[in-house]
Design an enzyme around this catalytic site. Sequence first.
Site, PDB file in Angstrom:
ATOM      1  N   ASP A  98       0.860  -1.173   0.000  1.00 43.35           N
ATOM      2  CA  ASP A  98       0.000   0.000   0.000  1.00 43.35           C
ATOM      3  C   ASP A  98       0.904   1.233   0.000  1.00 43.35           C
ATOM      4  O   ASP A  98       1.914   1.245   0.706  1.00 43.35           O
ATOM      5  CB  ASP A  98      -0.877  -0.008   1.264  1.00 43.35           C
ATOM      6  N   ASP A 199      -3.177   4.741  -2.259  1.00 41.63           N
ATOM      7  CA  ASP A 199      -4.273   5.290  -1.467  1.00 41.63           C
ATOM      8  C   ASP A 199      -4.714   6.655  -2.008  1.00 41.63           C
ATOM      9  O   ASP A 199      -3.868   7.531  -2.226  1.00 41.63           O
ATOM     10  CB  ASP A 199      -3.759   5.434  -0.025  1.00 41.63           C
ATOM     11  N   GLU A 255      -6.363   3.975  -5.931  1.00 43.52           N
ATOM     12  CA  GLU A 255      -7.685   4.156  -5.329  1.00 43.52           C
ATOM     13  C   GLU A 255      -8.188   5.546  -5.708  1.00 43.52           C
ATOM     14  O   GLU A 255      -7.542   6.542  -5.405  1.00 43.52           O
ATOM     15  CB  GLU A 255      -7.593   4.034  -3.803  1.00 43.52           C
ATOM     16  N   HIS A 329     -11.098  -3.306   3.048  1.00 45.32           N
ATOM     17  CA  HIS A 329     -11.108  -2.971   4.476  1.00 45.32           C
ATOM     18  C   HIS A 329     -11.983  -1.761   4.788  1.00 45.32           C
ATOM     19  O   HIS A 329     -12.114  -1.396   5.952  1.00 45.32           O
ATOM     20  CB  HIS A 329      -9.674  -2.715   4.936  1.00 45.32           C
ATOM     21  N   ASP A 330     -12.528  -1.108   3.771  1.00 46.73           N
ATOM     22  CA  ASP A 330     -13.400   0.047   3.993  1.00 46.73           C
ATOM     23  C   ASP A 330     -14.871  -0.288   3.739  1.00 46.73           C
ATOM     24  O   ASP A 330     -15.730   0.573   3.901  1.00 46.73           O
ATOM     25  CB  ASP A 330     -13.022   1.198   3.036  1.00 46.73           C
TER      26      ASP A 330
HETATM   27  C1  NOJ Z   1      -8.506   5.117   1.851  1.00 46.93           C
HETATM   28  C2  NOJ Z   1      -8.196   3.931   2.702  1.00 46.93           C
HETATM   29  O1  NOJ Z   1      -8.646   2.773   2.064  1.00 46.93           O
HETATM   30  C3  NOJ Z   1      -8.861   4.172   4.034  1.00 46.93           C
HETATM   31  O2  NOJ Z   1      -8.845   3.037   4.850  1.00 46.93           O
HETATM   32  C4  NOJ Z   1      -8.186   5.342   4.682  1.00 46.93           C
HETATM   33  O3  NOJ Z   1      -8.867   5.674   5.868  1.00 46.93           O
HETATM   34  C5  NOJ Z   1      -8.175   6.565   3.781  1.00 46.93           C
HETATM   35  N1  NOJ Z   1      -7.859   6.254   2.416  1.00 46.93           N
HETATM   36  C6  NOJ Z   1      -7.172   7.567   4.263  1.00 46.93           C
HETATM   37  O4  NOJ Z   1      -5.872   7.078   4.063  1.00 46.93           O
END
Ligand code: NOJ
Length: 561
Positions: A98, A199, A255, A329-330
């Site tokens: 990551d 990210d 992302e 994970h989100d």
């Molecule tokens: C996206 C990540 O997937 C998330 O888990 C994170 O809180 C935010 N970006 C900030 O880095």
Amino acid sequence: MKKAWWKESVVYQIYPRSFMDSNGDGIGDIQGIISRLDYLKKLGIDVVWLSPVYKSPNDDNGYDISDYRDIMDEFGTMQDWEHMLEEMHKRGIKLVMDLVVNHTSDEHPWFVESRKSKGSPYRDYYIWRPGVDGKEPTDWTASFGGSSWQYDNATGEYYLHMFSKKQPDLNWENPSVRREIYDMIRFWLDKGVDGFRMDVINMISKKEFLSSYEDFKNGNIHNKEYHPNGERVHDFLQEMNREVLSAYDILTVGECPGVTPEQARLYTAEERHELNMVFQFEHMSLDKQPGKRKWDLKPLDLHDLKENLTKWQKSLGEQGWNSLYWNNHDQPRIVSRFGNDKEYRTESAKMLATLLHMMQGTPYIYQGEEIGMTNVRFETIEEYKDIETSNIYRDRVDKQGLNPKEVMESIYAKSRDNGRTPMQWTSGPHAGFTTGTPWIRANPNYKEINVARALEDANSVFYHYKKLIELRKRHEIIVYGSYDLILEDHDSIFAYTRKLGKEELLVLNNFYQQETVFTLPPDIQFHSKELLISNYTVDVNQDIKEFLLRPYESRVYKLSR
Ligand code: NOJ
């Protein structure tokens, strides 16, 4: 279409904090990961995407990095990490790290220096502005709630943070910042990593965003929303590619919240030399009320899902490349979200897997998805550990006075902790994740849903995923075939075809619990058919002109014309 290993791969995401604890401190770690690599090998995945393992004070579970070149103490040491990479490579598994470079932790030495004085050589590594009339420079809000500006006593100015106040945003306009980041990327590539998941990479350019600050000062603009895909983002990514990425044969996935297919093409078209693929979010926002936040729930309309995924398949079919995911994970667990996590858990988890994995793009599996792990319902807000979840509860219940029960329902549906409860390995204490006390409680359903049990059951969700991965290796059409939606107006079937040369795949999914009749569109002609995968027992010789699809039934036929 140009072939590439990352188009033919299946990626497995590990969220290290919740994957496997080897030393009983209740937190997953690198030795824990090493101990489970044979399991991943058995599943058949090609690549691991590892969520951040760098040094971090863990305000946002590692997405707030205080040292990009070192490993978080709870997770182990650099030696452990090197050992893990070696063990992965030995098994033919690649490692994607990551890369969190929109922001650092406020404990990163750059920020520690930056906040000391306006004249610090690191001042310009971050984004500082004076207040306006004794208040925040603008009324912009941060993703985790509250203002995106934090006042800092030392110099009497505010710094920008799009996430928590412990995650100050880096200033990408500063060439020194970019150089430091490229050096750091090279450091990991030279250690042998096989790629990066970047990210919120489409947020790094903030030029227009910040110029609206000037208007704001003059009282002209009211703009709470942050706009991603800023003017300079493509310059920055092309520079990163030129300076460092292009020298390595790696997988890159950015992302990109809020990205449209047209923008995604700019990020991923080969001749532009930016990224291999992006994570888009449109299909993840179909179950929220339009214009509102993810917590404002709305049932999914299958027509919206069909239309949306088809749009992405078509838009990136010839140019660019799709990433395919239901979970990370989100996100909440897909079987609870779009499937049925009660009486049809196995059937619906398999159907959703097939629906996704037969599309064009690189599939991502999030830990636990392959055994059909579900959302969790903790009774009290205190059991939730995620900063976003705690903040929304406080905001809606304490500040806005909403009904706590209703807010908890939104949290049950959408909290990021749904995906962060410990990986369920066995029916033993804490799901076999730790011998100590887990940092977050395991989902109580681990006694029924766990890896040990899945491995013993030939009909488990696990073996369905394994088979989907095997099929991708055997049939080029799954990787490179073109996509077409069929039965567009059907209310409960999501069906499509893939075509390559004389071959055609027919992918049929009953998205609901009610049985429904499938009728083969007359233009689909073939002289022989082979059933590749299904989630029920099927008579392989059954005539497929018209038949009943059972609850959540899913089948894939390979047709020869
Ligand atoms: C996206 C990540 O997937 C998330 O888990 C994170 O809180 C935010 N970006 C900030 O880095």
